[in-house]
Every structure is written in C-alpha cells, then in structure tokens.
Design a protein around this motif. Structure first.
Motif, PDB file in Angstrom:
ATOM      1  N   MET A   9     -10.595  10.232   2.015  1.00 35.17           N
ATOM      2  CA  MET A   9     -10.225  11.341   1.137  1.00 35.17           C
ATOM      3  C   MET A   9     -11.218  12.488   1.236  1.00 35.17           C
ATOM      4  SD  MET A   9      -8.811   9.633  -2.332  1.00 35.17           S
ATOM      5  CE  MET A   9      -9.543   8.022  -2.419  1.00 35.17           C
ATOM      6  N   SER A  34       0.820  -1.198   0.000  1.00 33.78           N
ATOM      7  CA  SER A  34       0.000   0.000   0.000  1.00 33.78           C
ATOM      8  C   SER A  34       0.860   1.256   0.000  1.00 33.78           C
ATOM      9  CB  SER A  34      -0.902   0.003   1.231  1.00 33.78           C
ATOM     10  OG  SER A  34      -1.524   1.245   1.374  1.00 33.78           O
ATOM     11  N   TYR A  47      -5.549  15.412  -0.383  1.00 30.86           N
ATOM     12  CA  TYR A  47      -6.400  14.418  -1.026  1.00 30.86           C
ATOM     13  C   TYR A  47      -7.770  14.976  -1.362  1.00 30.86           C
ATOM     14  CZ  TYR A  47      -3.186  10.631  -0.293  1.00 30.86           C
ATOM     15  OH  TYR A  47      -2.104   9.832  -0.360  1.00 30.86           O
ATOM     16  N   ARG A  84      -4.374  15.349   4.532  1.00 31.26           N
ATOM     17  CA  ARG A  84      -5.757  15.030   4.190  1.00 31.26           C
ATOM     18  C   ARG A  84      -6.331  16.087   3.247  1.00 31.26           C
ATOM     19  NH1 ARG A  84     -10.245  12.209   5.993  1.00 31.26           N
ATOM     20  NH2 ARG A  84     -12.162  13.403   6.025  1.00 31.26           N
ATOM     21  N   SER A 105      -5.286   4.977  -5.426  1.00 28.00           N
ATOM     22  CA  SER A 105      -4.874   6.380  -5.426  1.00 28.00           C
ATOM     23  C   SER A 105      -4.189   6.758  -6.730  1.00 28.00           C
ATOM     24  CB  SER A 105      -3.931   6.659  -4.253  1.00 28.00           C
ATOM     25  OG  SER A 105      -4.591   6.453  -3.044  1.00 28.00           O
ATOM     26  N   TYR A 106      -3.284   5.903  -7.179  1.00 23.90           N
ATOM     27  CA  TYR A 106      -2.595   6.206  -8.434  1.00 23.90           C
ATOM     28  C   TYR A 106      -3.567   6.129  -9.619  1.00 23.90           C
ATOM     29  CZ  TYR A 106       0.963   6.544 -11.973  1.00 23.90           C
ATOM     30  OH  TYR A 106       1.707   6.975 -13.030  1.00 23.90           O
ATOM     31  N   TRP A 156     -11.876   4.091   1.633  1.00 22.38           N
ATOM     32  CA  TRP A 156     -10.810   4.927   1.083  1.00 22.38           C
ATOM     33  C   TRP A 156     -11.337   6.277   0.628  1.00 22.38           C
ATOM     34  CZ3 TRP A 156      -8.956   0.356  -2.366  1.00 22.38           C
ATOM     35  CH2 TRP A 156      -8.369  -0.614  -1.560  1.00 22.38           C
ATOM     36  N   LEU A 161      -6.741   6.932  -9.566  1.00 18.99           N
ATOM     37  CA  LEU A 161      -7.501   8.186  -9.586  1.00 18.99           C
ATOM     38  C   LEU A 161      -6.699   9.304 -10.234  1.00 18.99           C
ATOM     39  CD1 LEU A 161      -9.221   8.350  -6.094  1.00 18.99           C
ATOM     40  CD2 LEU A 161     -10.294   8.028  -8.308  1.00 18.99           C
ATOM     41  N   HIS A 162      -5.437   9.385  -9.869  1.00 19.52           N
ATOM     42  CA  HIS A 162      -4.564  10.399 -10.464  1.00 19.52           C
ATOM     43  C   HIS A 162      -4.466  10.207 -11.979  1.00 19.52           C
ATOM     44  CE1 HIS A 162      -1.224  13.154 -10.948  1.00 19.52           C
ATOM     45  NE2 HIS A 162      -0.566  12.194 -11.580  1.00 19.52           N
ATOM     46  N   ARG A 213      -4.854   0.113  -1.912  1.00 23.61           N
ATOM     47  CA  ARG A 213      -5.112   1.535  -1.809  1.00 23.61           C
ATOM     48  C   ARG A 213      -4.110   2.330  -2.644  1.00 23.61           C
ATOM     49  NH1 ARG A 213      -5.764   4.624   3.827  1.00 23.61           N
ATOM     50  NH2 ARG A 213      -5.017   2.595   4.461  1.00 23.61           N
ATOM     51  N   TYR A 226      -8.672  14.723  -5.200  1.00 25.95           N
ATOM     52  CA  TYR A 226      -9.488  13.591  -5.644  1.00 25.95           C
ATOM     53  C   TYR A 226     -10.984  13.758  -5.383  1.00 25.95           C
ATOM     54  CZ  TYR A 226      -5.001  11.276  -5.977  1.00 25.95           C
ATOM     55  OH  TYR A 226      -3.727  10.954  -6.297  1.00 25.95           O
TER      56      TYR A 226
END
Length: 179
Positions: A65, A19, A35, A32, A155-156, A61, A158-159, A151, A39
């Motif tokens: 965010m 992770s 994020y 925080r 996260s990656y 998750w 979403l980016h 996770r 996102y």
C-alpha cells in the motif's frame, strides 16, 4: 512458509477467508495510488506486538500500500513520544496475543486512545468470534480483526477504522459540549 494472502501457514491457508485481491486464482487489478492515498498517505504505521506470522504478513500488505510498518512494544512507548509522532503515523495495530490477558489489552488500548485519539486503532485478536467493524468497542479501538487475518479483512478493517475514528472524535466533541 506463509501464504501471501493470509497470516497463516500455507497448509492452512485454504481454510482461511477469501482475499480481496485473489479470488479463484484471478488477480484483480487495483490502483496502487488509490491505496496509498486512502490508507498510507503518510507512509508509517505502528504495530504493537511481537514479530511473527501476523506481523510479517501485515508488513507485506502495508508495503504494497506504499507504507512502512514499525514494530514496537507498548512498554517502551511513552505518551509524549506517541503525541510527537502522531502527525507521521497513518494507523496503529495492537496484537492481543503479545500483550497477555484481556485486562492488559484493554488498559493498553485505553492508553493509546488517551494518548492519540485521532489515530485509527485496530485490535488484532484470536479470542474474538469474528471481525468487528462496528463502533461497539469504540472506547478501546476502531475495529477488531480476528486472527488468522486475511488481506481482505485487513483492507476493510482499515477503511472501517478510519470511518469509526472520525465518529469517535465527533463523540468526544459532543461529550465536551455537554459538559
């Protein structure tokens, strides 16, 4: 019991990918607010699929965010309803395992692309070999994530989906200019 970093049962979590937030038992300090602004600035995300391990982990998750995850199915969602709510939604996830065969998955993703082309679309699939953050599947989605899902990959993804969606929108403008 679900491990908090992966969408797999705890006994299988040791075999899952590492992770972004927990590596070797040490928690990384991440802002925080970074994020939330990156996102989930609008605070709502759509998950097209059934409730289960994947949706509960993704929900956790997204909450971390600063957003909320709305679980829905594609059969009850109309194009008009999607277009009305696009300004409130940050991104959309489609779970391939809850739809059926590959043809239905592609049809549903194409439907979402036509209805709301400016919403980043992530496809969750257990049948792909690995995560795909490229624009290879740009016609149907912005990023493909392999389940079980970590996770870090989420996260990656979403980016990458936000970046790839901007590329997709530019390609639509370029195609319209050529027509």
């Amino acid at each position: 019991m679900i491990d908090r970093d992966t969408a797999v049962p705890r006994r299988q979590a040791r075999q899952a990918r590492p992770s972004l937030f927990y590596w070797g038992g040490r928690e990384r300090q991440v802002s925080r607010l970074g994020y939330i602004s990156a996102y989930c600035p609008r605070g709502l995300s759509l998950f097209f699929g059934k409730a289960g391990d994947v949706s509960s982990c993704v929900n956790d998750w997204v909450r971390r965010m600063g957003g909320n995850l709305m679980l829905t199915d594609l059969e009850s969602t109309s194009e008009r309803r999607l277009r009305r709510s696009v300004h409130r939604v940050d991104f959309c996830l489609v779970d391939e395992s809850s739809i059926g065969d590959v043809c239905q998955v592609v049809e549903q993703c194409l439907f979402l692309r036509r209805a709301v082309p400016n919403m980043p679309l992530l496809l969750l699939s257990s049948s792909v070999k690995d995560d795909d953050f490229s624009t290879e599947r740009m016609a149907i989605c912005d990023a493909t994530l392999r389940t079980p899902l970590s996770r870090a990959a989420f996260s990656y993804g979403l980016h990458a989906a936000k970046h790839n969606n901007a590329h997709y929108l530019r390609s639509l403008v370029d195609a319209a200019a050529w027509a």
